[in-house]
Write a protein that holds these residues in place. Structure first.
Motif, PDB file in Angstrom:
ATOM      1  N   THR A   2      -0.725 104.215  18.086  1.00 22.90           N
ATOM      2  CA  THR A   2      -0.012 103.427  18.715  1.00 22.90           C
ATOM      3  C   THR A   2       0.681 103.075  17.932  1.00 22.90           C
ATOM      4  OG1 THR A   2      -1.473 103.225  20.583  1.00 22.90           O
ATOM      5  CG2 THR A   2      -0.172 102.305  20.464  1.00 22.90           C
ATOM      6  N   PRO A   3       2.350 103.647  17.927  1.00 28.57           N
ATOM      7  CA  PRO A   3       3.045 102.682  17.732  1.00 28.57           C
ATOM      8  C   PRO A   3       3.313 100.615  17.415  1.00 28.57           C
ATOM      9  CG  PRO A   3       4.204 104.630  18.186  1.00 28.57           C
ATOM     10  CD  PRO A   3       2.342 103.701  18.839  1.00 28.57           C
ATOM     11  N   LEU A   4       3.626 100.198  16.274  1.00 27.23           N
ATOM     12  CA  LEU A   4       3.280  98.172  16.572  1.00 27.23           C
ATOM     13  C   LEU A   4       5.258  98.832  17.765  1.00 27.23           C
ATOM     14  CD1 LEU A   4       1.750  95.840  15.316  1.00 27.23           C
ATOM     15  CD2 LEU A   4       3.360  95.763  13.860  1.00 27.23           C
ATOM     16  N   ARG A   5       4.265  97.994  18.797  1.00 29.05           N
ATOM     17  CA  ARG A   5       5.720  97.404  19.037  1.00 29.05           C
ATOM     18  C   ARG A   5       6.327  96.009  19.716  1.00 29.05           C
ATOM     19  NH1 ARG A   5       1.177  98.720  22.659  1.00 29.05           N
ATOM     20  NH2 ARG A   5       0.998  96.457  22.940  1.00 29.05           N
ATOM     21  N   ILE A   6       7.422  95.688  18.891  1.00 27.76           N
ATOM     22  CA  ILE A   6       8.752  94.829  18.415  1.00 27.76           C
ATOM     23  C   ILE A   6       9.607  94.421  19.426  1.00 27.76           C
ATOM     24  CG2 ILE A   6       9.573  93.628  16.126  1.00 27.76           C
ATOM     25  CD1 ILE A   6       7.904  95.605  14.383  1.00 27.76           C
ATOM     26  N   ALA A   7       9.550  94.165  19.754  1.00 27.57           N
ATOM     27  CA  ALA A   7      10.290  92.753  20.522  1.00 27.57           C
ATOM     28  C   ALA A   7      11.498  92.097  19.447  1.00 27.57           C
ATOM     29  CB  ALA A   7      10.494  92.281  21.941  1.00 27.57           C
ATOM     30  N   VAL A   8      12.501  92.493  19.651  1.00 28.30           N
ATOM     31  CA  VAL A   8      13.858  91.858  18.819  1.00 28.30           C
ATOM     32  C   VAL A   8      14.667  91.174  19.717  1.00 28.30           C
ATOM     33  CG1 VAL A   8      15.712  92.007  17.087  1.00 28.30           C
ATOM     34  CG2 VAL A   8      13.550  93.943  17.100  1.00 28.30           C
ATOM     35  N   ILE A   9      14.359  89.936  19.334  1.00 23.13           N
ATOM     36  CA  ILE A   9      14.781  88.866  20.907  1.00 23.13           C
ATOM     37  C   ILE A   9      16.547  88.295  20.213  1.00 23.13           C
ATOM     38  CG2 ILE A   9      14.104  86.606  21.715  1.00 23.13           C
ATOM     39  CD1 ILE A   9      11.746  86.701  21.619  1.00 23.13           C
ATOM     40  N   VAL A  10      16.976  88.050  20.903  1.00 24.23           N
ATOM     41  CA  VAL A  10      18.419  87.488  20.620  1.00 24.23           C
ATOM     42  C   VAL A  10      18.479  86.751  21.073  1.00 24.23           C
ATOM     43  CG1 VAL A  10      20.727  88.105  20.636  1.00 24.23           C
ATOM     44  CG2 VAL A  10      19.730  90.423  20.490  1.00 24.23           C
ATOM     45  N   GLY A  11      18.630  84.779  20.289  1.00 27.52           N
ATOM     46  CA  GLY A  11      18.495  84.117  20.420  1.00 27.52           C
ATOM     47  C   GLY A  11      19.798  83.171  21.040  1.00 27.52           C
TER      48      GLY A  11
END
Length: 184
Positions: A2-11
């Motif tokens: 399963t691909p690693l799920r990365i959330a890119v958070i715009v701060g």
């Protein structure tokens, strides 16, 4: 696998901000890796209340769900007055257990400082939430221009190092949470 799920958070939520463009630039760099599933979580898309409510709103619940789904995070943060934006702190505080035992990396930006003062403070916040921050940062000095129009060898290298660290920690901690739930 399963691909690693990365959330890119715009701060940043400021009008005219650079953070959204930098987040998409980073996602474009990360998209070259088949073993990663990267999504953007933009704080401007959430209608957070002005005061912390007694009960979570629909926007708070939606944000917390996004944090809970992710295996790892990249926080794209500006440096404002040697710190990070207040809306980012507010959003971080809406989740708690969802951050635990997950790695956090940073793409930071500013003028001359490359946002490292903000990152130093965010490391303290995420440590209190039982998250693991990775060592290396993609730091961007906006006085040299935005990397959306260019990707220098140095920035490309920094992105690769950050993704390698997130991948290692993200997979190790995901496997660890599956084998034994994290207890704080």
């Amino acid at each position: 696998m399963t691909p690693l799920r990365i959330a890119v958070i715009v701060g940043s939520t400021r009008e005219g901000r650079v953070g959204g463009r930098l987040a998409h630039w980073f996602v474009d760099q990360a998209a070259r890796h088949d073993d990663l599933a990267v999504t953007v979580v933009d704080l401007t898309e959430y209608d957070f209340p002005a005061a912390y409510p007694a009960e979570p709103t629909a926007s708070i619940r939606a944000f917390v769900r996004e944090v809970g789904r992710a295996d790892a995070f990249v926080v794209v943060t500006p440096e404002y007055n040697h710190s990070f934006p207040a809306p980012l702190k507010e959003a971080i505080d809406y989740a708690y257990d969802e951050w635990q035992a997950k790695p956090v990396g940073f793409v930071s930006y500013g003028s001359r400082s490359t946002g490292l003062h903000a990152v130093d403070q965010l490391r303290t916040v995420f440590t209190a939430l039982h998250a693991t921050t990775v060592r290396d940062v993609v730091g961007i000095d906006l006085l040299g221009g935005e990397p959306t129009a260019r990707c220098t060898d140095e920035l490309g290298h920094d992105v690769g190092v950050l993704l390698d660290q997130l991948r290692w920690w993200g997979l190790a901690l995901r496997d660890g949470r599956a084998a034994r739930p994290y207890v704080s």
